[in-house]
Design a protein around this motif. Structure first.
Motif, PDB file in Angstrom:
ATOM      1  N   UNK A  82       0.943  -1.406  -0.067  1.00  0.00           N
ATOM      2  CA  UNK A  82       0.196  -0.025   0.252  1.00  0.00           C
ATOM      3  C   UNK A  82       0.816   1.244   0.003  1.00  0.00           C
ATOM      4  N   UNK A  83       1.894   1.413   0.831  1.00  0.00           N
ATOM      5  CA  UNK A  83       2.684   2.358   0.915  1.00  0.00           C
ATOM      6  C   UNK A  83       3.429   2.729  -0.453  1.00  0.00           C
ATOM      7  N   UNK A  84       4.008   1.545  -0.977  1.00  0.00           N
ATOM      8  CA  UNK A  84       4.508   1.604  -2.284  1.00  0.00           C
ATOM      9  C   UNK A  84       3.648   2.139  -3.332  1.00  0.00           C
ATOM     10  N   UNK A  85       2.389   1.821  -3.179  1.00  0.00           N
ATOM     11  CA  UNK A  85       1.185   2.422  -4.408  1.00  0.00           C
ATOM     12  C   UNK A  85       1.028   3.847  -4.106  1.00  0.00           C
ATOM     13  N   UNK A 118      12.621  -3.327  -3.048  1.00  0.00           N
ATOM     14  CA  UNK A 118      12.959  -2.048  -2.199  1.00  0.00           C
ATOM     15  C   UNK A 118      12.072  -0.742  -2.484  1.00  0.00           C
ATOM     16  N   UNK A 119      11.836  -0.156  -1.494  1.00  0.00           N
ATOM     17  CA  UNK A 119      11.164   1.061  -1.484  1.00  0.00           C
ATOM     18  C   UNK A 119      11.640   2.069  -0.823  1.00  0.00           C
ATOM     19  N   UNK A 120      11.657   3.405  -1.233  1.00  0.00           N
ATOM     20  CA  UNK A 120      12.228   4.615  -0.632  1.00  0.00           C
ATOM     21  C   UNK A 120      11.678   4.960   0.383  1.00  0.00           C
ATOM     22  N   UNK A 148      14.728   1.261   2.267  1.00  0.00           N
ATOM     23  CA  UNK A 148      15.801   2.110   1.782  1.00  0.00           C
ATOM     24  C   UNK A 148      16.207   3.107   2.684  1.00  0.00           C
ATOM     25  N   UNK A 149      15.387   3.841   3.603  1.00  0.00           N
ATOM     26  CA  UNK A 149      15.504   4.668   4.553  1.00  0.00           C
ATOM     27  C   UNK A 149      15.634   4.011   6.041  1.00  0.00           C
TER      28      UNK A 149
END
Length: 877
Positions: free
Chosen positions: A698-701, A809-811, A839-840
């Motif tokens: 969800x966060x990625x989208x 991976x997602x920022x 990634x953070x």
């Protein structure tokens, strides 16, 4: 103005020239000039041509022939541009696939298009389940390096396909639009003249490859020898980053949607830049036009559907009070017609029809829709087919075209057929209103209401005061009949947009129609339903006497008890209620009243208000394997009074809706409900166990949509729950090795908590034996019924979604709430496997209890305290 003058656009153009020949001509004229810039990397026209030619030869060697279809799923890069050119040069047509789009959507496009090959990268190797041959761009570059840099003789003609681009379909499935070379060549040659471009220009490409306007981004500069700067997907969504590139790299032409232009304005763009602005994809508002005119050299408004090759009508906007879409491009005809197909040249409102060489070949594999939308041209013989856009428009006396929005936003309210575009147009004339969208809502079945969503110039949000609303309604009454005046007005910070920058009507929130306040005074059972509910509660909760105002949760009610209560109510009444009904109807009196209500208005939305009131940033928590969200109630009640909390329950727990089995679809369903509830944000998303995986997607989208995700929290979710695509043998070896380590770790668990370890291991062994038994003797397994049956189906489909989901991976930063007590062995006890994907970074918070008890008293209070602190810190970042 007569239509014959409006449509006097006939111009000679090279009908047999394929699109890539325009690029070839630029490469011959400007071989040493920079063609593509991606971050610090540059490629000259000669280098780009050589690379594209080699890959084209490589594709031909792989069996690609003229007319074949190739899917392309690559991240934004110089290689993406080269691959597009190479596909065309090989004689094939391409299907542009944005890897950030849902996996199942991409797989549908590959299957529907009949793609022979999928070109992707090692990052997405094996990710898409499709009946295509997968070629990795890294392999193609390496294997083609030794080939001569000459273009293969594929015999491409102007009538051949250049691409099949999929747009949203009314049936829920995308539809593929087929565009040919000569149509795009005509479009580019017209755009070279107006809005205009030269080899001295430097353009910035920000549109996703799956949006048709990306064709202008890429091919217009390459057709004249200009420099193309490619922004990656993260930069393209960040207004500040886009503005920085424009400022520092001397961008002279930028095409973007109104949404992107507003993003850039909101981050401090005040100075005048020597830039030509192309704005399209959505209507250009007057206030935005005024700001852009003040800040750049030229503003061009462009209009056109995908089905007629990117843009069909353009307008040089020099006055914010004179915003139209203008005049048709070369070899294009525009007609405004009524329902009887009469050509309206006198300023009446009708449907916009587009003819000319830009009209596509139609939708792939959709003959019925083609017959409806691509009709025989009744007006002239310039093109055999004419496209019904479904847009409302009118001709001004000077012949310019005004677009008034979608004709399918025509609705029927209280028996009256209403054009929503007319209401939006009239409201847009009010001096205090900046943007407006009007829709018909039917939140109560059988009672549709017109709702106007507005952004105001003074920034006010919420609900207008009575004086404001009366003024708008009176202004509308002066122009429109009473039945076209909205019932409700909602003030927003911004109108929600799709990833393509278009208005997202599905994301418009439900208005606050007001809440019924009931008395908290004690009353004894006095109706049949009150007696029924109290008896069921007493039986299932083991209590002798329950008052009508006793609260289910204060009585100690939990998820399992709620399941039994709702099952018993369904057994006695035949009425199936969501478990989440208990949040809003948590006393006997309220639940009995709910049973008295019309069953047709029962809401089974995924979004459940657990603790909806409060001024702080809301927290949205996704269900775990238990599928419902009642267990989050205690956590929510222990948080700050001003902290709203919402739960997301599984689709299908009503036993009616089809459960989802693709992680991207599950997440998209929840994101849609969240954004519908709050289109502006910022957002805090959390997930428990399985829900953590869903929350991650969800966060990625949401990030891909340009939403501000302030916090992503995992409630004891282990990242290795997903099965990465590995060969069966390797997977078996890994599973065996993991089992050995689990067994070896059991003594450690036994020392820590002997009773709990024995209980857990016994249950696990029993579950595995039962699973084997079901597979061996399926005919002996008793079929589940009612709630148990459909929750079991959801659980199975959720497990399938996990197995097929591949983490990338997602920022983003993850707040990991880790249970102190361990119940099983994990390869990564510290960060639960999340380090490679956040990634953070990952910040760990130890919370009391083990996986299944972190929400139970007294653990809930300490959990709530730590969680509230994280939320408050996230808002300040």
């Amino acid at each position: 103005m007569e239509a014959t003058i409006l449509n006097d656009t006939t111009v000679d153009y090279p009908k047999d020239k394929p699109l890539f020949e325009l690029f070839n001509e630029s490469a011959q004229a400007y071989p040493d000039k920079v063609a593509i810039r991606f971050y610090d990397r540059t490629l000259t026209y000669a280098e780009t041509e050589a690379s594209a030619n080699r890959i084209a030869q490589f594709l031909v060697q792989k069996g690609i022939k003229r007319g074949d279809i190739i899917g392309m799923a690559l991240d934004r890069s110089a290689e993406m541009i080269i691959t597009l050119l190479a596909i065309m040069k090989s004689g094939a047509a391409y299907v542009p696939l944005d890897p950030e789009y849902p996996k199942d959507r991409i797989e549908f496009m590959l299957e529907d298009s009949g793609a022979k090959i999928l070109i992707t990268s090692t990052k997405y190797a094996g990710h898409y389940a499709a009946n295509t041959t997968e070629i990795l761009i890294e392999d193609a570059l390496a294997e083609s390096a030794s080939l001569p840099p000459t273009q293969p003789d594929a015999g491409v003609r102007g009538t051949d396909l250049i691409y099949i681009l999929y747009t949203s379909g009314s049936t829920g499935k995308p539809k593929g639009v087929q565009i040919v070379h000569h149509a795009f060549v005509n479009f580019l040659l017209s755009c070279q003249k107006q809005p205009g471009i030269t080899s001295a220009d430097k353009t910035l490409a920000v549109a996703t490859i799956s949006f048709d306007i990306a064709g202008l981004d890429i091919y217009l500069p390459l057709s004249v020898g200009a420099e193309l700067v490619v922004a990656d997907s993260l930069v393209a969504k960040d207004g500040r980053a886009v503005l920085d590139i424009v400022r520092t790299q001397g961008i002279t032409i930028l095409q973007a949607t109104p949404y992107t232009w507003r993003m850039m304005l909101e981050v401090g763009w005040e100075e005048k830049l020597p830039m030509k602005v192309f704005t399209g994809g959505e209507a250009l508002a007057k206030d935005l036009a005024a700001k852009l005119i003040d800040r750049c050299n030229e503003v061009w408004n462009l209009y056109g559907p995908t089905e007629t090759t990117v843009y069909s009508v353009i307008k040089h906007v020099t006055d914010a009070e004179d915003v139209t879409v203008g005049w048709p491009v070369d070899n294009t005809q525009i007609y405004i017609v009524d329902e009887a197909m009469n050509n309206l040249t006198n300023g009446e409102i009708g449907e916009i029809l587009i003819g000319g060489v830009g009209v596509s070949l139609g939708y792939l594999n959709r003959p019925e829709l083609n017959a409806e939308k691509f009709i025989d041209n009744p007006f002239d013989n310039k093109s055999p087919k004419i496209y019904r856009t479904g847009d409302l428009g009118q001709l001004r006396p000077d012949g310019e075209v005004i677009c008034l929005g979608r004709i399918d936003h025509q609705v029927k309210v209280r028996g009256y057929r209403i054009e929503l575009g007319e209401i939006e147009y009239q409201l847009g004339q009010q001096p205090d209103i900046k943007d407006v969208v009007v829709i018909a809502r039917e939140d109560t079945p059988g009672y549709p209401r017109l709702v106007a969503y507005l952004t105001l110039r003074n920034g006010q949000t919420g609900h207008p005061d009575a004086e404001q609303q009366n003024a708008w309604q009176n202004a509308l009454l002066a122009e429109l009949p009473e039945y076209m005046v909205p019932d409700d007005f909602v003030l927003l910070d911004t109108i929600p947009s799709t990833p393509n920058g278009k208005i997202d009507r599905k994301a418009l929130p439900k208005p606050d129609y007001g809440h019924i306040v009931r008395s908290d005074a004690y009353i004894a059972p006095r109706t049949a339903n009150e007696r029924l509910v109290s008896e069921i509660w007493q039986e299932m909760m083991g209590l002798e006497k329950i008052s009508m105002d006793d609260n289910f949760f204060q009585l100690g009610g939990r998820s399992l008890v709620a399941v039994k209560i709702m099952a018993k109510i369904e057994e006695k009444t035949g009425l199936r209620l969501p478990l989440a009904t208990l949040f809003e109807h948590s006393t006997v009196e309220k639940l009995a009243i709910r049973l008295d209500s019309n069953s047709d208005v029962i809401s089974w939305d995924s979004l459940v208000p657990i603790k909806p009131k409060g001024s702080k940033m809301p927290l949205y928590i996704v269900h775990g394997a238990g599928l419902n969200v009642l267990l989050f109630n205690a956590l929510a009640m222990n948080m700050d009074d001003e902290q709203p909390v919402y739960g997301l329950q599984a689709r299908g727990i009503n036993g009616v809706d089809e459960p989802l089995d693709v992680m991207e679809e599950i997440a998209a369903n929840y994101v849609e409900e969240i954004v519908n509830h709050d289109p502006v944000g910022p957002y805090a998303v959390a997930g428990y166990s399985l829900g953590g995986m869903i929350a991650y997607e969800m966060a990625k989208q949401m990030l891909a949509m340009g939403k501000d995700v302030k916090m992503l929290a995992m409630f004891d979710t282990y990242a290795d729950q997903t099965k990465i695509h590995t060969p069966p043998v390797i997977r078996f070896v890994k599973d065996v090795w993991h089992l050995i380590k689990q067994i070896a770790y059991t003594p450690v668990l036994f020392v820590q908590d002997p009773k709990r370890t024995v209980e857990y291991k016994s249950r696990e062994i029993g579950r595995r034996i039962q699973k084997v038994y079901k597979k061996m003797f399926p005919h002996k397994v008793k079929k589940k019924e009612g709630f148990a049956a459909y929750t079991n189906e959801i659980h199975e489909k959720s497990e399938a979604a996990q197995r097929n989901y591949m983490l990338v991976p997602v920022d983003i930063k993850i707040e990991l709430f880790r249970a102190k007590k361990k119940t099983f062995y994990m390869n990564d006890f510290k960060n639960l496997g999340w380090t490679p994907f956040a990634l953070k970074g990952v910040r760990v918070h130890d919370i009391p209890g083990e996986h299944n008890t972190i929400f139970a008293p007294p653990n809930d209070k300490q959990f709530a305290e730590v969680l509230q602190k994280c939320l408050d810190e996230a808002v300040k970042q």
